[in-house]
Design an enzyme around this catalytic site. Structure first.
Site, PDB file in Angstrom:
ATOM      1  N   ARG A  83       0.830  -1.198   0.000  1.00  0.00           N
ATOM      2  CA  ARG A  83       0.000   0.000   0.000  1.00  0.00           C
ATOM      3  C   ARG A  83       0.866   1.250   0.000  1.00  0.00           C
ATOM      4  NH1 ARG A  83      -5.120   1.800   3.540  1.00  0.00           N
ATOM      5  NH2 ARG A  83      -4.900   4.009   3.170  1.00  0.00           N
ATOM      6  N   ARG A  93      -7.672   1.060  -3.240  1.00  0.00           N
ATOM      7  CA  ARG A  93      -6.565   0.680  -2.368  1.00  0.00           C
ATOM      8  C   ARG A  93      -6.322  -0.816  -2.338  1.00  0.00           C
ATOM      9  NH1 ARG A  93      -8.362   3.689   1.862  1.00  0.00           N
ATOM     10  NH2 ARG A  93      -8.462   5.340   0.358  1.00  0.00           N
ATOM     11  N   ASP A  98      -8.793  -1.016   9.196  1.00  0.00           N
ATOM     12  CA  ASP A  98      -9.251   0.067  10.072  1.00  0.00           C
ATOM     13  C   ASP A  98      -9.663  -0.476  11.426  1.00  0.00           C
ATOM     14  OD1 ASP A  98      -9.056   2.044   8.089  1.00  0.00           O
ATOM     15  OD2 ASP A  98     -11.088   1.637   7.355  1.00  0.00           O
TER      16      ASP A  98
END
Ligand code: ROI
Length: 163
Positions: A83, A93, A98
């Protein structure tokens, strides 16, 4: 030990493989156990529509790490997946990990906002979260049951089981 919920998302470079590899890597984090994993879901992109569909899942972790140490570990995994952090907040992405919830903590720091700011209006977070934790409540008392009932599914579909 506390429970933390992690959202996994990918829409580039073989999203299903990205999620499977991320799960393997998360299972290796020290002082942390993956206590549950949702199904893998297909979802339509939130944000610009000229990007591929996403694969999403939610994992429940039981951990004795601090929120910021857990964040460091998750960011290492995102970086290992290749990433690149660009100025593309709403763009495609390779891998997004998260922290959605961390026990009942409310965190508002430069690096970390918990509960995740988008949790309540993202079907690709609420529905997988409801699958693995149907009785969960947010720190403000709202129930995942109610939030997941009231959100439009927006084409969200189960792709396969991960556990
Ligand atoms: N859209 C979907 N469907 N799933 C995601 O994980 C996701 N992640 C993002 C944005 C760009 C907001 N859109 C998404 O970061």
């Amino acid at each position: 030990m506390v429970k933390a919920y992690i959202g996994l998302g990918s829409n580039l470079e073989n999203p299903k493989l990205q999620i499977i590899n991320a799960i393997k890597a998360i299972k290796e984090i020290e002082n942390t156990v993956m206590s549950s994993i949702s199904s893998l879901y297909y979802s339509r992109p939130m944000g610009p529509q000229d990007q591929p569909d996403y694969m999403n899942a939610v994992a429940e972790l039981t951990t004795s790490l601090s929120p910021l140490t857990l964040l460091d570990e998750l960011q290492k995994i995102e970086n290992q997946a290749g990433r690149v952090r660009k100025d593309n907040r709403w763009g495609p992405r390779i891998l997004d990990l998260d922290i959605l919830l961390f026990d009942n903590h409310v965190i508002d720091s430069e690096r970390l906002t918990v509960p995740h700011y988008g949790l309540k209006d993202r079907e690709f977070v609420l529905l997988p979260l409801h699958e693995i934790a149907p009785r969960l409540c947010l720190p403000d008392g709202e129930s995942i049951e109610k939030l997941s009932q009231n959100i439009p599914a927006n084409g969200l579909k189960i792709h396969s089981q991960l556990s």
